[in-house]
Design a protein around this motif. Structure first.
Motif, short mmCIF file in Angstrom:
data_model
loop_
_atom_site.label_atom_id
_atom_site.label_comp_id
_atom_site.label_asym_id
_atom_site.label_seq_id
_atom_site.Cartn_x
_atom_site.Cartn_y
_atom_site.Cartn_z
N UNK A 80 0.85 -1.19 0.00
CA UNK A 80 0.00 0.00 0.00
C UNK A 80 0.89 1.23 0.00
N UNK A 81 0.57 2.17 -0.88
CA UNK A 81 1.34 3.41 -0.99
C UNK A 81 0.48 4.60 -0.59
N UNK A 82 1.15 5.63 -0.09
CA UNK A 82 0.49 6.87 0.26
C UNK A 82 1.51 7.99 0.27
N UNK A 83 1.03 9.21 0.22
CA UNK A 83 1.90 10.37 0.39
C UNK A 83 1.06 11.50 0.96
N UNK A 84 1.72 12.42 1.61
CA UNK A 84 1.03 13.53 2.24
C UNK A 84 1.18 14.81 1.43
#
Length: 171
Positions: A80-84
């Protein structure tokens, strides 16, 4: 008779998109220029939408909202990938001036570190920016303008309220 048929044909061709001149170009000259390295995304909301099949949803644009979804296309595996980042309105130079939103404080793409099955292929997918949904009022008379650094993209979703109002309980 021939003239009437020709006029009708021209009218049908314009309705079907035969003339690009029929769609006015947005004038964004009153908006400040995007910062170096940013791209400008523009959403022109339709003033008239096709009739709805669901009578439970409001047909009043005052009850509608537009969700702005900032993200990027990324090569993904099983993790799972995410960024802010932050999506903020930019104050207009003059009261009642044009609305502009800017994406700032974009962080690095973070990922879980699970071991993926060796036979699982990688896929390209859109990863939305983390955080709570950014929702703006529906206003067909003004475009929604968003400046975002590369490689970010902007997508949007229309939210319509239900017609039925429900009473809250007094505690």
């Amino acid at each position: 008779m021939v003239r009437v048929r020709f006029q009708a044909w021209v009218a049908v061709a314009m309705l079907l998109g035969g003339s690009a001149a029929a769609i006015p170009r947005l004038d964004l000259s009153s908006h400040p220029k995007p910062a170096a390295g940013d791209r400008r995304w523009v959403i022109q909301l339709p003033g008239v939408l096709p009739p709805q099949a669901d009578p439970a949803l409001s047909t009043n644009p005052a009850d509608w909202r537009v969700q702005l979804i900032v993200g990027q296309m990324v090569e993904l595996d099983c993790n799972r990938q995410t960024f802010g980042g932050k999506l903020r309105p930019v104050k207009p130079a003059q009261p009642g001036g044009p609305l502009l939103y800017r994406v700032t404080d974009v962080g690095q793409l973070a990922s879980t570190r699970m071991a993926c099955p060796p036979d699982q292929p990688r896929r390209r997918a859109f990863v939305p920016m983390a955080g709570k949904a950014f929702v703006v009022p529906y206003n067909a008379s003004q475009p929604i303008v968003v400046d975002a650094p590369r490689p970010l993209e902007l997508r949007w979703r229309l939210w319509k309220a239900e017609v039925q109002e429900r009473p809250a309980r007094l505690q």
